[in-house]
Design an enzyme around this catalytic site. Structure first.
Site, PDB file in Angstrom:
ATOM      1  N   ASP A 177     -30.633-116.516 -41.651  1.00  0.00           N
ATOM      2  CA  ASP A 177     -30.205-115.112 -41.529  1.00  0.00           C
ATOM      3  C   ASP A 177     -31.269-114.198 -42.137  1.00  0.00           C
ATOM      4  OD1 ASP A 177     -28.843-112.576 -41.843  1.00  0.00           O
ATOM      5  OD2 ASP A 177     -26.974-113.668 -41.553  1.00  0.00           O
ATOM      6  N   HIS A 208     -29.061-114.346 -37.854  1.00  0.00           N
ATOM      7  CA  HIS A 208     -27.946-113.413 -37.979  1.00  0.00           C
ATOM      8  C   HIS A 208     -27.258-113.186 -36.629  1.00  0.00           C
ATOM      9  CE1 HIS A 208     -25.881-110.230 -40.242  1.00  0.00           C
ATOM     10  NE2 HIS A 208     -25.975-109.482 -39.159  1.00  0.00           N
TER      11      HIS A 208
END
Length: 239
Positions: A177, A208
């Protein structure tokens, strides 16, 4: 799919201490049913969030997505999630968002939904990105029956409130992420490991918003795994 600039058609009004705001509603074939309050990313209650609600309704849940940005720009619908224009628009709203007031709005939504005749009275919160953080904050500050967090950025900043977590919580983290550092992920995992009612899953190689429909980092296999875990968790906690 809505085009940028259109406003969402809301099926429910929620009256709070600071005003009234709308919420998108997807109803299951059979009611009463347990409810899921679905919390948006920075793109508003857009096509992706509405589709998520529709899918939850197909699974037998009453799904309700409140307009978290109503204080700034009611009804915002940024459906072109790979567009720089929509991204910048959403970021402005994200940066100006009052998280404390947002928890109040979510609490008001949960209260209204729990009392609907088509609801069993059981309500979970489920959120993505900004909504993931707000699901976490709601779970530690308020009373819900369960909470699901997908890539909730900044959650590590609120770990001091974790003693307030009484509801079962399921969290999904993408190992790569770009908005939640590996150090932050380690902090989150360590804190939640101390809570018997919390479970955290990491997804190797994922970025993400890997579960977002049509998103730049969408990964079908990882999304199916995460969403399957979410479905099992919600059925277990709410049925």
């Amino acid at each position: 799919m809505s085009e940028q600039g259109t406003k969402v058609k809301f099926g429910l009004s929620v009256k709070g201490p600071d005003g009234t705001f709308g919420a998108y509603v997807a109803r299951p074939k059979t009611s009463p049913a347990p409810a899921i309050v679905v919390l948006q990313e920075l793109f508003g209650v857009n096509a992706d969030i509405r589709r998520t609600c529709d899918e939850l309704a197909e699974q037998g849940f009453l799904a309700v997505a409140p307009d978290l940005f109503w204080r700034q720009e009611p009804g915002v619908d940024l459906s072109n999630v790979t567009s720089d224009v929509d991204w910048q628009h959403g970021m402005r709203l994200y940066q100006g968002y009052d998280r404390d007031a947002g928890v109040t709005d979510i609490e008001d939504t949960v209260s209204v939904v729990a009392k609907l005749p088509e609801c069993t009275g059981k309500v979970a919160v489920l959120g993505y990105c900004l909504g993931g953080l707000m699901a976490f904050l709601t779970a530690v500050r308020s009373r819900v029956d369960a909470a699901v967090v997908y890539h909730g950025g900044d959650a590590e900043k609120y770990l001091g409130e974790i003693d307030g977590l009484h509801a079962p919580l399921l969290m999904h983290l993408a190992e790569e992420d770009e908005f939640i550092s590996k150090a932050a992920q380690a902090e989150i995992k360590a804190a939640l490991a101390k809570k018997a009612n919390a479970a955290v899953y990491s997804y190797a190689g994922q970025s993400h918003a890997f579960s977002r429909h049509g998103g730049a980092h969408y990964n079908a296999a990882a999304a199916a795994l995460a969403n399957g875990r979410t479905s099992d968790f919600l059925r277990q906690q709410l049925r």
